[in-house]
Design an enzyme around this catalytic site. Structure first.
Site, mmCIF file in Angstrom:
data_model
loop_
_atom_site.group_PDB
_atom_site.id
_atom_site.type_symbol
_atom_site.label_atom_id
_atom_site.label_comp_id
_atom_site.label_asym_id
_atom_site.label_seq_id
_atom_site.Cartn_x
_atom_site.Cartn_y
_atom_site.Cartn_z
ATOM 1 N N ILE A 266 42.959 -47.396 -21.801
ATOM 2 C CA ILE A 266 41.640 -48.016 -21.912
ATOM 3 C C ILE A 266 40.959 -47.605 -23.216
ATOM 4 O O ILE A 266 40.371 -48.429 -23.917
ATOM 5 C CB ILE A 266 40.761 -47.650 -20.709
ATOM 6 C CG1 ILE A 266 41.360 -48.213 -19.419
ATOM 7 C CG2 ILE A 266 39.335 -48.165 -20.902
ATOM 8 C CD1 ILE A 266 40.615 -47.798 -18.153
ATOM 9 N N SER B 120 39.769 -38.907 -19.213
ATOM 10 C CA SER B 120 39.763 -38.279 -17.892
ATOM 11 C C SER B 120 41.208 -38.108 -17.463
ATOM 12 O O SER B 120 42.059 -38.940 -17.810
ATOM 13 C CB SER B 120 39.022 -39.154 -16.876
ATOM 14 O OG SER B 120 38.873 -38.481 -15.639
ATOM 15 N N LYS C 203 36.877 -38.780 -9.811
ATOM 16 C CA LYS C 203 36.075 -39.830 -10.445
ATOM 17 C C LYS C 203 34.664 -39.872 -9.871
ATOM 18 O O LYS C 203 33.692 -40.090 -10.612
ATOM 19 C CB LYS C 203 36.754 -41.187 -10.276
ATOM 20 C CG LYS C 203 38.136 -41.289 -10.903
ATOM 21 C CD LYS C 203 38.153 -40.943 -12.377
ATOM 22 C CE LYS C 203 37.543 -42.011 -13.252
ATOM 23 N NZ LYS C 203 37.752 -41.727 -14.714
#
Length: 341
Positions: A16, A86, A162
């Site tokens: 991403i 992350s 998350k």
């Protein structure tokens, strides 16, 4: 500095993150990105260079989610931050803190640096794993008003990481009383074209079908979204005044594994010769999960149709994600082109 401003994108080597860098460069921004090791700069530049020439508008900073060093220098002088970095794993770890600690503390470091630097807005890459209802219903539709219930013992380490990271970001910004605003993007299963053999766990759904490493088709399905559309939503959430203080689900349509397999076989000819055709009964997958930990986390979702609505992003920000068929086929073709299958 670019006339559009300077944006820090954390995790620019990721799936991403790299497409976020591309989207920003295409719109004229100067981009800083973080990597764990500056030795990766040439590889990341080469991957991004397949789509857009970064010229002199892309620079790199070395930071770690688990260490304080470098964050202030990376954020200083930036107008915006996209915090994408992350930890992601294909298999749930034995110790949940292996995911939770770097995700939560890395978010605190990134947002803390953004607040100190006075950036206008932080856009955090969260996940629909943070917007999921309790399991039980065979069919469900979620939107941004839903938060994953961390008191539910069935919530896995990734979803916890998350959810806790996103909560940490909101707490920091809400408690700062400063000029920095926050928006989050919560993607579903992200596919689309890969730029290098270093791709995310979500792409493995397509990769494993193409390579024939899954012997059959379980009753599993996901809401999919194209990585290019996820990057586009990040930029929209970064610049739209009305996006401040909002969560945005990034998702398109739900598809079963059998649907993906049929699409690949119908569209790719010989390249899809290894894609399985037979269905796997639920009891077979549950038995296999006793020996394969990568299956253990998905067996509770057999037969479950969990849909995530992106109506808010479409209504508020004019976001228009491409069809799932296009995202999956572009993903498959890129996997083939890079020799990943």
């Amino acid at each position: 500095m670019s006339g559009q401003g300077t944006v820090l994108v954390t995790g620019g080597s990721g799936f991403i993150g790299s497409w976020c860098v591309i989207a920003l460069l295409q719109q004229g921004y100067a981009v800083r990105t973080t990597v764990r090791d500056l030795a990766r700069e040439s590889t990341v530049r080469a991957a991004i260079g397949k789509v857009v020439d970064p010229q002199d508008r892309l620079s790199f900073h070395a930071v770690e989610l688990t260490a304080d060093a470098g964050w202030d220098a990376a954020a200083n002088g930036c107008d915006y931050m996209l915090h994408v970095a992350s930890p992601v794993v294909a298999v749930e770890p034995k110790n949940a803190d292996d995911l939770i600690v770097p995700a939560r503390d890395g978010t605190r470091r990134a947002v803390g640096a953004a607040l100190k630097a006075g950036v206008k807005r932080v856009v955090l890459t969260s996940s629909v794993a943070a917007t999921s209802p309790r399991p039980g219903a065979r069919e469900s539709v979620s939107d941004e008003s839903i938060w994953t219930d961390l008191d539910d013992p069935t919530v896995g380490a990734y979803a916890r990481s998350k959810t806790l990271a996103e909560r940490a970001a909101w707490d920091l910004v809400d408690g700062s009383a400063g000029a920095t605003t926050l928006a989050t993007v919560n993607p579903s299963m992200v596919v689309g074209p890969i730029l290098s053999p270093d791709f995310s766990a979500s792409v493995q759904v397509v990769q494993r079908l193409l390579s024939g490493t899954v012997p059959g088709l379980p009753r599993l399905g996901f809401c999919f979204v194209d990585v290019r559309d996820v990057a586009d939503l990040h930029v929209r959430a970064m610049t739209a005044p009305e996006a401040a203080g909002q969560r945005f689900i990034a998702a398109r349509d739900f598809a079963w594994m059998a649907d993906l397999a049929a699409l690949l076989r119908a569209s790719l000819g010989d390249a899809a010769s290894k894609v399985p055709t037979r269905r796997v009964p639920d009891f077979v997958l549950r038995f296999a999960a006793l020996f394969d930990k990568s299956l253990a986390s998905v067996t509770p979702r057999l037969g479950e149709k969990r849909v995530f609505s992106s109506a808010k992003a479409q209504r508020m920000l004019g976001w228009r994600p491409r069809p799932v068929e296009e995202a999956v086929l572009d993903c498959a073709r890129s996997l083939i082109a890079t020799g990943a299958v």
